[in-house]
Structure formats: C-alpha cells, structure tokens
Design a protein around this motif. Structure first.
Motif, mmCIF file in Angstrom:
data_model
loop_
_atom_site.group_PDB
_atom_site.id
_atom_site.type_symbol
_atom_site.label_atom_id
_atom_site.label_comp_id
_atom_site.label_asym_id
_atom_site.label_seq_id
_atom_site.Cartn_x
_atom_site.Cartn_y
_atom_site.Cartn_z
ATOM 1 N N SER A 27 -4.739 -23.353 20.088
ATOM 2 C CA SER A 27 -5.480 -24.618 20.146
ATOM 3 C C SER A 27 -6.328 -24.802 18.896
ATOM 4 N N LYS A 28 -6.865 -23.725 18.337
ATOM 5 C CA LYS A 28 -7.625 -23.817 17.090
ATOM 6 C C LYS A 28 -6.718 -24.239 15.952
ATOM 7 N N GLN A 29 -5.499 -23.704 15.915
ATOM 8 C CA GLN A 29 -4.559 -24.088 14.869
ATOM 9 C C GLN A 29 -4.162 -25.542 15.044
ATOM 10 N N GLY A 30 -3.980 -25.980 16.274
ATOM 11 C CA GLY A 30 -3.601 -27.359 16.545
ATOM 12 C C GLY A 30 -4.686 -28.348 16.158
ATOM 13 N N ASN A 31 -5.937 -27.914 16.196
ATOM 14 C CA ASN A 31 -7.060 -28.775 15.838
ATOM 15 C C ASN A 31 -7.403 -28.686 14.356
ATOM 16 N N GLY A 32 -6.562 -28.008 13.583
ATOM 17 C CA GLY A 32 -6.829 -27.879 12.157
ATOM 18 C C GLY A 32 -7.941 -26.902 11.849
ATOM 19 N N LYS A 33 -8.233 -25.994 12.767
ATOM 20 C CA LYS A 33 -9.312 -25.044 12.567
ATOM 21 C C LYS A 33 -8.777 -23.671 12.185
ATOM 22 N N LEU A 34 -7.820 -23.641 11.274
ATOM 23 C CA LEU A 34 -7.314 -22.355 10.800
ATOM 24 C C LEU A 34 -8.418 -21.625 10.047
ATOM 25 N N LYS A 35 -8.320 -20.322 10.033
ATOM 26 C CA LYS A 35 -9.289 -19.534 9.276
ATOM 27 C C LYS A 35 -9.149 -19.861 7.794
ATOM 28 N N LYS A 36 -10.212 -19.660 7.051
ATOM 29 C CA LYS A 36 -10.210 -19.926 5.612
ATOM 30 C C LYS A 36 -9.270 -18.974 4.888
ATOM 31 N N TYR A 37 -9.303 -17.696 5.257
ATOM 32 C CA TYR A 37 -8.460 -16.695 4.615
ATOM 33 C C TYR A 37 -7.605 -16.004 5.664
ATOM 34 N N LEU A 38 -6.349 -15.768 5.297
ATOM 35 C CA LEU A 38 -5.416 -15.089 6.184
ATOM 36 C C LEU A 38 -4.947 -13.797 5.535
ATOM 37 N N LYS A 39 -4.690 -12.786 6.363
ATOM 38 C CA LYS A 39 -4.114 -11.534 5.878
ATOM 39 C C LYS A 39 -2.610 -11.710 5.774
ATOM 40 N N SER A 40 -1.971 -10.756 5.096
ATOM 41 C CA SER A 40 -0.524 -10.825 4.864
ATOM 42 C C SER A 40 0.262 -10.997 6.153
ATOM 43 N N SER A 41 -0.079 -10.238 7.188
ATOM 44 C CA SER A 41 0.671 -10.324 8.445
ATOM 45 C C SER A 41 0.569 -11.719 9.050
ATOM 46 N N GLU A 42 -0.594 -12.356 8.911
ATOM 47 C CA GLU A 42 -0.781 -13.697 9.452
ATOM 48 C C GLU A 42 0.034 -14.723 8.661
ATOM 49 N N VAL A 43 0.094 -14.535 7.340
ATOM 50 C CA VAL A 43 0.868 -15.450 6.499
ATOM 51 C C VAL A 43 2.358 -15.296 6.774
ATOM 52 N N MET A 44 2.805 -14.056 6.952
ATOM 53 C CA MET A 44 4.225 -13.828 7.271
ATOM 54 C C MET A 44 4.600 -14.519 8.576
ATOM 55 N N GLU A 45 3.715 -14.449 9.562
ATOM 56 C CA GLU A 45 3.977 -15.105 10.846
ATOM 57 C C GLU A 45 3.933 -16.622 10.697
ATOM 58 N N LEU A 46 2.956 -17.113 9.961
ATOM 59 C CA LEU A 46 2.798 -18.551 9.773
ATOM 60 C C LEU A 46 3.993 -19.164 9.049
ATOM 61 N N LEU A 47 4.445 -18.506 7.986
ATOM 62 C CA LEU A 47 5.543 -19.035 7.175
ATOM 63 C C LEU A 47 6.915 -18.541 7.617
ATOM 64 N N GLN A 48 6.914 -17.612 8.564
ATOM 65 C CA GLN A 48 8.168 -17.022 9.045
ATOM 66 C C GLN A 48 8.958 -16.400 7.902
ATOM 67 N N VAL A 49 8.284 -15.530 7.126
ATOM 68 C CA VAL A 49 8.925 -14.830 6.012
ATOM 69 C C VAL A 49 8.756 -13.327 6.189
ATOM 70 N N SER A 50 9.605 -12.571 5.517
ATOM 71 C CA SER A 50 9.559 -11.116 5.574
ATOM 72 C C SER A 50 8.504 -10.587 4.602
ATOM 73 N N PRO A 51 8.139 -9.311 4.749
ATOM 74 C CA PRO A 51 7.190 -8.721 3.791
ATOM 75 C C PRO A 51 7.698 -8.804 2.349
ATOM 76 N N GLY A 52 8.996 -8.597 2.154
ATOM 77 C CA GLY A 52 9.559 -8.670 0.800
ATOM 78 C C GLY A 52 9.468 -10.062 0.210
ATOM 79 N N THR A 53 9.726 -11.079 1.034
ATOM 80 C CA THR A 53 9.621 -12.459 0.552
ATOM 81 C C THR A 53 8.185 -12.790 0.188
ATOM 82 N N LEU A 54 7.238 -12.354 1.015
ATOM 83 C CA LEU A 54 5.829 -12.608 0.716
ATOM 84 C C LEU A 54 5.434 -11.912 -0.583
ATOM 85 N N GLN A 55 5.915 -10.700 -0.783
ATOM 86 C CA GLN A 55 5.628 -9.985 -2.028
ATOM 87 C C GLN A 55 6.209 -10.733 -3.225
ATOM 88 N N ASN A 56 7.431 -11.242 -3.099
ATOM 89 C CA ASN A 56 8.039 -12.017 -4.186
ATOM 90 C C ASN A 56 7.234 -13.271 -4.489
#
Length: 94
Positions: A27-56
C-alpha cells in the motif's frame, strides 16, 4: 536451554502478521511512498532483474548508486529517471 515448541496456531499467527506487513508495504508503494534509498535486493525485486544484470547496470553507468561500507544503495528517483529515459514510444509513424 529449554526447547521451544511451535504449534500450528503459532505458524498461523505468524502468517497473518507477515501478510499484514506485506500489505502495508504494497500500500505504501501504491501511494507513491517508496523509500528514498533501496538496497540491491529491493532493486532486483522491483525491476525483476538478476544480480548479474544489476551489476552490469552499475558497471556500464546506467544505474547510479552509492556505496556505504559494503552496502550499495540506489536512489528511487534516479531509478525512475533511468526508466523514463529508456521509455520506448511506438508512434503511428514508426
């Protein structure tokens, strides 16, 4: 040390608490209340990418990041800018 017995009621209660936490996060994400900074695992989940793709994306400069200690953080606004900059528009004249 005494052993702890976990009952099915305990598991059910844990499940409900976990589901409530997930609902709150969504519900926080739906209201545009995402955290200011995300860790790698959160970005991988958000963008649906692998660790290697995120590293690239980091290595080739596509996705800016900040490293504090051994933890890499990504600014949500920067992620949105990258997504907007790489948006593909298919027009009628294309």
């Amino acid at each position: 040390m005494p052993a702890t017995i976990i009952t099915s009621d305990d598991l059910r209660e844990f499940k409900m608490e976990l589901l409530d936490d997930i609902k709150n996060l969504l519900s926080k994400q739906g209201n545009g209340k995402l955290k200011k900074y995300l860790k790698s695992s959160e970005v991988m989940e958000l963008l649906q990418v692998s660790p290697g793709t995120l590293q690239n994306l980091r290595i080739n400069g596509t996705l800016p990041y900040t490293k504090v200690g051994g933890i890499i953080y990504y600014d949500t606004e920067e992620i949105q800018k990258v997504m907007d900059a790489n948006r593909v528009h298919h027009g009628l004249n294309s």
